[in-house]
Write a protein that holds these residues in place. Structure first.
Motif, mmCIF file in Angstrom:
data_model
loop_
_atom_site.group_PDB
_atom_site.id
_atom_site.type_symbol
_atom_site.label_atom_id
_atom_site.label_comp_id
_atom_site.label_asym_id
_atom_site.label_seq_id
_atom_site.Cartn_x
_atom_site.Cartn_y
_atom_site.Cartn_z
ATOM 1 N N ASN B 55 11.638 -11.108 14.596
ATOM 2 C CA ASN B 55 12.852 -10.564 15.211
ATOM 3 C C ASN B 55 13.605 -11.625 16.010
ATOM 4 O O ASN B 55 14.835 -11.673 15.963
ATOM 5 C CB ASN B 55 12.495 -9.396 16.143
ATOM 6 C CG ASN B 55 12.348 -8.093 15.378
ATOM 7 O OD1 ASN B 55 12.675 -8.019 14.200
ATOM 8 N ND2 ASN B 55 11.843 -7.072 16.047
ATOM 9 N N ALA B 56 12.875 -12.444 16.748
ATOM 10 C CA ALA B 56 13.538 -13.488 17.542
ATOM 11 C C ALA B 56 14.272 -14.466 16.621
ATOM 12 O O ALA B 56 15.410 -14.844 16.880
ATOM 13 C CB ALA B 56 12.520 -14.216 18.417
ATOM 14 N N HIS B 59 17.207 -12.128 14.914
ATOM 15 C CA HIS B 59 18.239 -11.489 15.731
ATOM 16 C C HIS B 59 18.679 -12.363 16.906
ATOM 17 O O HIS B 59 19.874 -12.487 17.149
ATOM 18 C CB HIS B 59 17.763 -10.115 16.210
ATOM 19 C CG HIS B 59 17.359 -9.221 15.084
ATOM 20 N ND1 HIS B 59 18.227 -8.898 14.054
ATOM 21 C CD2 HIS B 59 16.190 -8.601 14.780
ATOM 22 C CE1 HIS B 59 17.596 -8.108 13.176
ATOM 23 N NE2 HIS B 59 16.355 -7.918 13.596
ATOM 24 N N ALA B 60 17.719 -12.986 17.619
ATOM 25 C CA ALA B 60 18.132 -13.810 18.755
ATOM 26 C C ALA B 60 18.803 -15.096 18.264
ATOM 27 O O ALA B 60 19.820 -15.527 18.797
ATOM 28 C CB ALA B 60 16.931 -14.131 19.644
ATOM 29 N N ALA B 91 19.301 -9.521 23.449
ATOM 30 C CA ALA B 91 19.350 -8.242 22.748
ATOM 31 C C ALA B 91 20.252 -7.306 23.536
ATOM 32 O O ALA B 91 20.223 -7.303 24.769
ATOM 33 C CB ALA B 91 17.950 -7.655 22.635
ATOM 34 N N TRP B 94 17.029 -2.834 24.360
ATOM 35 C CA TRP B 94 15.656 -2.914 23.857
ATOM 36 C C TRP B 94 15.023 -1.564 24.139
ATOM 37 O O TRP B 94 14.846 -1.182 25.284
ATOM 38 C CB TRP B 94 14.885 -4.039 24.539
ATOM 39 C CG TRP B 94 13.562 -4.200 23.870
ATOM 40 C CD1 TRP B 94 12.439 -3.503 24.123
ATOM 41 C CD2 TRP B 94 13.262 -5.072 22.792
ATOM 42 N NE1 TRP B 94 11.444 -3.882 23.275
ATOM 43 C CE2 TRP B 94 11.920 -4.852 22.443
ATOM 44 C CE3 TRP B 94 13.983 -6.025 22.073
ATOM 45 C CZ2 TRP B 94 11.290 -5.534 21.417
ATOM 46 C CZ3 TRP B 94 13.337 -6.705 21.060
ATOM 47 C CH2 TRP B 94 12.013 -6.466 20.741
ATOM 48 N N GLY B 107 12.794 -1.438 5.719
ATOM 49 C CA GLY B 107 12.781 -2.343 6.873
ATOM 50 C C GLY B 107 12.792 -1.548 8.161
ATOM 51 O O GLY B 107 12.554 -0.337 8.165
ATOM 52 N N SER B 108 13.039 -2.261 9.259
ATOM 53 C CA SER B 108 13.186 -1.626 10.568
ATOM 54 C C SER B 108 11.896 -1.042 11.124
ATOM 55 O O SER B 108 11.933 -0.131 11.948
ATOM 56 C CB SER B 108 14.264 -0.534 10.529
ATOM 57 O OG SER B 108 15.483 -1.087 10.096
ATOM 58 N N TYR B 109 10.767 -1.549 10.689
ATOM 59 C CA TYR B 109 9.497 -1.101 11.260
ATOM 60 C C TYR B 109 9.075 -1.939 12.474
ATOM 61 O O TYR B 109 8.121 -1.594 13.160
ATOM 62 C CB TYR B 109 8.363 -1.211 10.234
ATOM 63 C CG TYR B 109 8.538 -0.342 9.034
ATOM 64 C CD1 TYR B 109 8.359 1.036 9.129
ATOM 65 C CD2 TYR B 109 8.875 -0.880 7.806
ATOM 66 C CE1 TYR B 109 8.516 1.840 8.020
ATOM 67 C CE2 TYR B 109 9.027 -0.085 6.688
ATOM 68 C CZ TYR B 109 8.853 1.273 6.799
ATOM 69 O OH TYR B 109 9.007 2.073 5.704
ATOM 70 N N GLY B 110 9.750 -3.061 12.704
ATOM 71 C CA GLY B 110 9.291 -4.041 13.688
ATOM 72 C C GLY B 110 9.010 -3.455 15.069
ATOM 73 O O GLY B 110 7.899 -3.555 15.591
ATOM 74 N N LEU B 111 10.013 -2.835 15.678
ATOM 75 C CA LEU B 111 9.846 -2.301 17.031
ATOM 76 C C LEU B 111 8.780 -1.223 17.074
ATOM 77 O O LEU B 111 7.991 -1.139 18.012
ATOM 78 C CB LEU B 111 11.174 -1.768 17.563
ATOM 79 C CG LEU B 111 12.298 -2.813 17.705
ATOM 80 C CD1 LEU B 111 13.512 -2.187 18.357
ATOM 81 C CD2 LEU B 111 11.821 -4.004 18.498
#
Ligand SMILES: Nc1ncnc2c1ncn2[C@@H]1O[C@H](COP(=O)(O)OP(=O)(O)O)[C@@H](O)[C@H]1O
Ligand SMILES: Nc1ncnc2c1ncn2[C@@H]1O[C@H](COP(=O)(O)OP(=O)(O)O)[C@@H](O)[C@H]1O
Lengths: 117, 143, 143, 117
Positions: B55-56, B59-60, B91, B94, B107-111
C-alpha cells in the motif's frame, strides 16, 4: 515467479508456480492464467506447492482466473497450498469459494471426473 | 531485559517488499530460543506487513520509486510493534476498523487483512513529512 | 537512489551474535538484483562483524548480558558502513592498524581479522555512554 | 552445534560437526576434541562439511586440538571446509598450518597411510 504449464491431452491443464505470489509477481500470473483459460477446455489446476507466500494481489489474480473459468463454464481448482501461504485464504474466506486439493493429481482427477459426470 | 529491535529501509518498490516481510521471519532468530513464536502467527504478521508495504508503494508513493520505506520491529514482553514509515503522500483517511470486503473481489483486501491480523493499527502523518503506520500484535508473556 | 539500511538490536549475549552476522547476509535480498555482492566478500564481512560483536559481548559487557548490542548497515553506492554499538565499558585503546598475531595462537585474532576485512575501522566512545565501532568496506559502483 | 564421533577400529576417529562454530559453540568443540584426543591413538579427523561458519574462537578450538595432537604425536587433519567458512583460514594463514582435505575419507586415508609409512 516462475510459471510452467503442463497440458496433458486427456485432462486439465496444470499451471505450476514457483516463488512468492505478491504485488510484484501477480500481474504475470494473471496474464498467464487468463491466456491459458482461453485455450483450456478441460479445466485448469493452479499448483501452488512451490509458492511459500501469497498476498492479496496474488489472491486477486486467482480470483480473476476463477471468474474467467466460471464465465467459460470450465473447471478451476487450486492445489498444494503451503501452510505458510494459507493465511490469506482463511482471512478472506476464499477457502470457501475455491475448489482446493492437497495435490495437483487430486485436483486433476476431480476436474476430469466432474466433466464426465 | 529484552532489547530485540530490527529495522530495514529499502527503496519503495514492489520488488523490495519481499525483503521487508523477510524481516518479520528474522524475528525468531534474533529473539532467541526463549521467545518462540508460533509459525502460523509469524506468517500472518508477515502477510499484514507485506500488505501495508505494498500500500505504501502504491498509494503513498503512487507506484514510483520515489523514496525510502522503513520497517521497524520492536519485540516487547507483551507485544510486538511493527512500524512502517514512508515519506510519500499522506493518506486522506485511514479507517480505524476493518472495512468489509465481499469475496470474490479482485482487490481491496489490504486494510481488512491488516486489521484482522493486528490487535491495534494506528496511522500518523508527521509534520516532517513522514507517514507511519503502527501495527501492534499482542503476545502472551510466555508466547 | 539507494536507501537500503538495515539494523538489528539484540541482547548482548554470545548466542545472539549469529543473528547479527545473519543481518549481513540479508544485504543481498534487501538491496535487490541491481546490487550483487560477491559471496566471498559477504562471508568476510559477516566474519568481521561477528568478531566485533563477540568482542563487544566479552570486553565491553564483560560476558554478562548487560545491555543491547546494535548493528546498523548502510548500503551506499561506493561503500558499505557497518556500525556496531554497545552501552558497556569503553575500550582503553583501539589499535588503528591490525596487530600481528603469530599463528598458531588459540585466540586474539579478532582485531586482526576486522582490520584485514574492512577498509576503514574507527572506534568512538560518546558522552551518552555509547561505544560505536564503525567499519567501512569499499565497493565499486558496479560491484 | 551438534558433534558426533565415528571411531572405526582400524583408522582415525572422525569428529563430525554440524552448525556454526563461533564463540557460543567453540568451548563445546574444544572439550570434545581434547577428550577424543586422549583416546584416539590412530589420529583424529575433524569433518567440517556441516559447518557454514567458523570464527576466530572456532579456529582457536581447532588450534588447541592441533597442539594437543602434536604433543601426543598423533595425526590431526581437517576435512570438508565449506567455501562460506574459508575466510578465517586464509586471513590467519591457518591454511598453511593444518592438514586440510576435501573429504573426511581423504583425510582418514592420509592419516592411516602416514602411520604405516
Ligand atoms: N499507505 C497508504 N497511503 C495512502 N492511502 C492508502 C494507504 N494504504 C491504503 N490506502 C487507501 O486505502 C484504500 C484501501 O486499501 P486496501 O484495502 O489495501 O486495498 P487496495 O490497495 O487494493 O485499494 C486504498 O485504495 C487507498 O486509497
Ligand atoms: N569492543 C571492545 N571493547 C573493549 N575492549 C575491546 C573490544 N574489542 C577488543 N578489545 C580489546 O582488544 C583486545 C584484542 O581483541 P581481539 O583481537 O579480538 O582478541 P581477544 O578478544 O581474543 O582478546 C581484547 O583482549 C580487548 O582487551
Amino acid at each position: 515467479m516462475r510459471i510452467q504449464t503442463v497440458k496433458p491431452s486427456d485432462g486439465p491443464a496444470v499451471l505450476q508456480l514457483e516463488g512468492d505470489l505478491d504485488a510484484a509477481s501477480s500481474p504475470q500470473l494473471k496474464a498467464g492464467l487468463l491466456a491459458l483459460l482461453d485455450a483450456a477446455d478441460r479445466g485448469v489446476v493452479v499448483d501452488l506447492a512451490g509458492v511459500p507466500f501469497i498476498d492479496s494481489s496474488g489472491l486477486g489474480a486467482l480470483v480473476a482466473g476463477l471468474k474467467s473459468a466460471r464465465q467459460r463454464e470450465i473447471g478451476f481448482a487450486l492445489a498444494g497450498i503451503q501452510v505458510a501461504a494459507q493465511a490469506i485464504f482463511t482471512i478472506t474466506m476464499a477457502d470457501h469459494v475455491f475448489e482446493i486439493f492437497p495435490t495437483a493429481e487430486a485436483a486433476s482427477a476431480f476436474l476430469a471426473g466432474a466433466r464426465k459426470a | 531485559m529484552n532489547a530485540t529491535r530490527l529495522c530495514l529501509t529499502v527503496e519503495a518498490r514492489l520488488e523490495r517488499v519481499a525483503a521487508l516481510r523477510e524481516l518479520v521471519h528474522s524475528l525468531a532468530r534474533a529473539s532467541g530460543p526463549a521467545r518462540v513464536f508460533e509459525a502460523e502467527r509469524v506468517h500472518r504478521w508477515a502477510l499484514a506487513v507485506s500488505e501495508a508495504a505494498t500500500n505504501a508503494v502504491r498509494h503513498a508513493y503512487g507506484g514510483d520509486c520515489a523514496g525510502p520505506l522503513t520497517l521497524e520491529i520492536e519485540v516487547g514482553a507483551a507485544q510486538l510493534v511493527f512500524r512502517l514509515s514512508d515519506r510519500g503522500r499522506a493518506a486522506e483517511t485511514w479507517p480505524p476498523t476493518a472495512p468489509e470486503v465481499a469475496f470474490p473481489a479482485e482487490g481491496s483486501y489490504g486494510l481488512m487483512i491488516i486489521h484482522d491480523v493486528m490487535d491495534d493499527v494506528h496511522y500518523e502523518r508527521r509534520a516532517d513529512g513522514t507517514n507511519t503506520l503502527t501495527m501492534v500484535a499482542r503476545v502472551g508473556a510466555g508466547a
